[in-house]
Design an enzyme around this catalytic site. Structure first.
Site, PDB file in Angstrom:
ATOM      1  N   CYS A 163      16.251   2.592   2.292  1.00 34.90           N
ATOM      2  CA  CYS A 163      16.621   4.005   2.137  1.00 34.90           C
ATOM      3  C   CYS A 163      16.514   4.784   3.450  1.00 34.90           C
ATOM      4  O   CYS A 163      15.723   4.444   4.323  1.00 34.90           O
ATOM      5  CB  CYS A 163      15.699   4.638   1.093  1.00 34.90           C
ATOM      6  SG  CYS A 163      16.304   6.217   0.508  1.00 34.90           S
ATOM      7  N   ASP A 192       7.594   6.904  -7.435  1.00 42.47           N
ATOM      8  CA  ASP A 192       7.361   7.156  -6.014  1.00 42.47           C
ATOM      9  C   ASP A 192       6.048   7.922  -5.839  1.00 42.47           C
ATOM     10  O   ASP A 192       5.428   8.350  -6.813  1.00 42.47           O
ATOM     11  CB  ASP A 192       8.541   7.999  -5.484  1.00 42.47           C
ATOM     12  CG  ASP A 192       8.658   8.001  -3.968  1.00 42.47           C
ATOM     13  OD1 ASP A 192       7.878   7.293  -3.295  1.00 42.47           O
ATOM     14  OD2 ASP A 192       9.545   8.714  -3.455  1.00 42.47           O
TER      15      ASP A 192
HETATM   16  O1  LIG Z   1      12.832   9.584   2.755  1.00 42.04           O
HETATM   17  C1  LIG Z   1      12.893  10.821   2.774  1.00 42.04           C
HETATM   18  O2  LIG Z   1      12.680  11.473   3.798  1.00 42.04           O
HETATM   19  C2  LIG Z   1      13.240  11.572   1.502  1.00 42.04           C
HETATM   20  C3  LIG Z   1      13.279  12.963   1.534  1.00 42.04           C
HETATM   21  C4  LIG Z   1      13.603  13.677   0.394  1.00 42.04           C
HETATM   22  C5  LIG Z   1      13.884  13.018  -0.783  1.00 42.04           C
HETATM   23  C6  LIG Z   1      13.839  11.629  -0.829  1.00 42.04           C
HETATM   24  C7  LIG Z   1      13.500  10.894   0.295  1.00 42.04           C
HETATM   25  N1  LIG Z   1      13.413   9.501   0.253  1.00 42.04           N
HETATM   26  C8  LIG Z   1      13.730   8.795  -0.932  1.00 42.04           C
HETATM   27  C9  LIG Z   1      13.450   7.353  -1.057  1.00 42.04           C
HETATM   28  O3  LIG Z   1      14.093   6.703  -1.877  1.00 42.04           O
HETATM   29  C10 LIG Z   1      12.336   6.677  -0.300  1.00 42.04           C
HETATM   30  O4  LIG Z   1      12.692   5.359  -0.082  1.00 42.04           O
HETATM   31  C11 LIG Z   1      11.059   6.717  -1.131  1.00 42.04           C
HETATM   32  O5  LIG Z   1      10.674   8.057  -1.285  1.00 42.04           O
HETATM   33  C12 LIG Z   1       9.928   5.929  -0.441  1.00 42.04           C
HETATM   34  O6  LIG Z   1       9.680   6.403   0.855  1.00 42.04           O
HETATM   35  P1  LIG Z   1       8.593   5.669   1.797  1.00 42.04           P
HETATM   36  O7  LIG Z   1       7.246   5.938   1.214  1.00 42.04           O
HETATM   37  O8  LIG Z   1       8.772   6.278   3.143  1.00 42.04           O
HETATM   38  O9  LIG Z   1       8.951   4.205   1.824  1.00 42.04           O
END
Ligand SMILES: O=C(O)c1ccccc1NCC(=O)[C@H](O)[C@H](O)COP(=O)(O)O
Length: 216
Positions: free
Chosen positions: A7, A129
């Site tokens: 992502c 999440d």
């Molecule tokens: O990643 C971002 O900055 C974000 C911002 C606002 C809404 C969603 C966002 N990410 C969505 C995702 O699917 C991420 O992969 C998920 O939240 C996990 O993130 P991480 O902990 O950094 O792997």
């Protein structure tokens, strides 16, 4: 085998890296109400969706102001799926399901994962999440995987596990929760908005082979 979504892709090189590594889904973040280096403009989101090859699912990750804006984004970007973060009304989800030609995914807070059941019939997948207080994702924070496993055990919808996953912990997470898919944003980055190819390859490999590499 566990599916993998990479992502927060912002450029074609990272998209190609994810596809070559074997990612099943590509997340493109657009129109979110939070500050993140992973957000791209609508035109860029459309270009990235167009750059994806067949047999790989494109996912628009968004926090739209309302259902009409979500429909607009879906029309302009044409992703295979839309993933919603932040608060969204049940009625809006039902309306979107009827009016958007894309699979619907909903992010739910791991601290409130039992609420996922409320949405089970309304979406095509539920992503558990560790969100920030403003509802945004990409926090890099893990949560209690045992609790998530118990809270989501009776869901009909595919479960996507997210939040603080990295190449180092993803195999353990997969073995604990046994999700349909895992999702990572910040955990495979070299810097905000730019992926680390070695980390992307390692993450996909370890997520997909987690069950085979289990300790005896
Ligand atoms: O990643 C971002 O900055 C974000 C911002 C606002 C809404 C969603 C966002 N990410 C969505 C995702 O699917 C991420 O992969 C998920 O939240 C996990 O993130 P991480 O902990 O950094 O792997």
């Amino acid at each position: 085998m566990t599916r993998v979504k990479i992502c927060g892709l912002t450029n074609e090189d990272d998209l190609e890296t994810a596809v070559a590594a074997g990612a099943d889904a590509l997340g493109i973040i657009c129109d979110v109400a939070v500050d993140t280096p992973r957000e791209v403009a609508v035109e860029r989101a459309r270009e990235l969706v167009d750059a994806a090859p067949p047999f790989v699912t494109t996912v628009l990750v968004t926090m739209p102001s309302g259902p009409e804006r979500a429909i607009e984004l879906a029309d302009e970007i044409e992703p295979d799926a839309i993933q919603f973060h932040g608060s969204i009304r049940l009625g809006d989800l039902a309306y979107l399901r009827a009016n958007v030609d894309a699979k619907l995914l909903l992010a739910v807070d791991a601290d409130d994962a039992v609420r996922a059941e409320t949405y089970d019939d309304l979406v095509d997948g539920l992503l558990v999440d560790t969100p920030a207080a403003d509802g945004g994702g990409g926090t890099g924070e893990t949560h209690d995987w045992d609790q998530t496993r118990v809270a989501t055990a009776d869901l009909e919808s595919p479960l996507i596990l997210a939040g603080g996953l990295t190449p180092d912990n993803v195999a353990d997470a997969v073995r604990t929760v046994e999700p349909f898919a895992v999702d990572v944003a910040s955990g495979v980055e070299a810097e905000g908005g730019v992926k680390d190819p070695t980390a992307v390859r390692s993450f996909v490999d370890r997520a997909k082979n987690a069950q085979r590499t289990a300790e005896p």
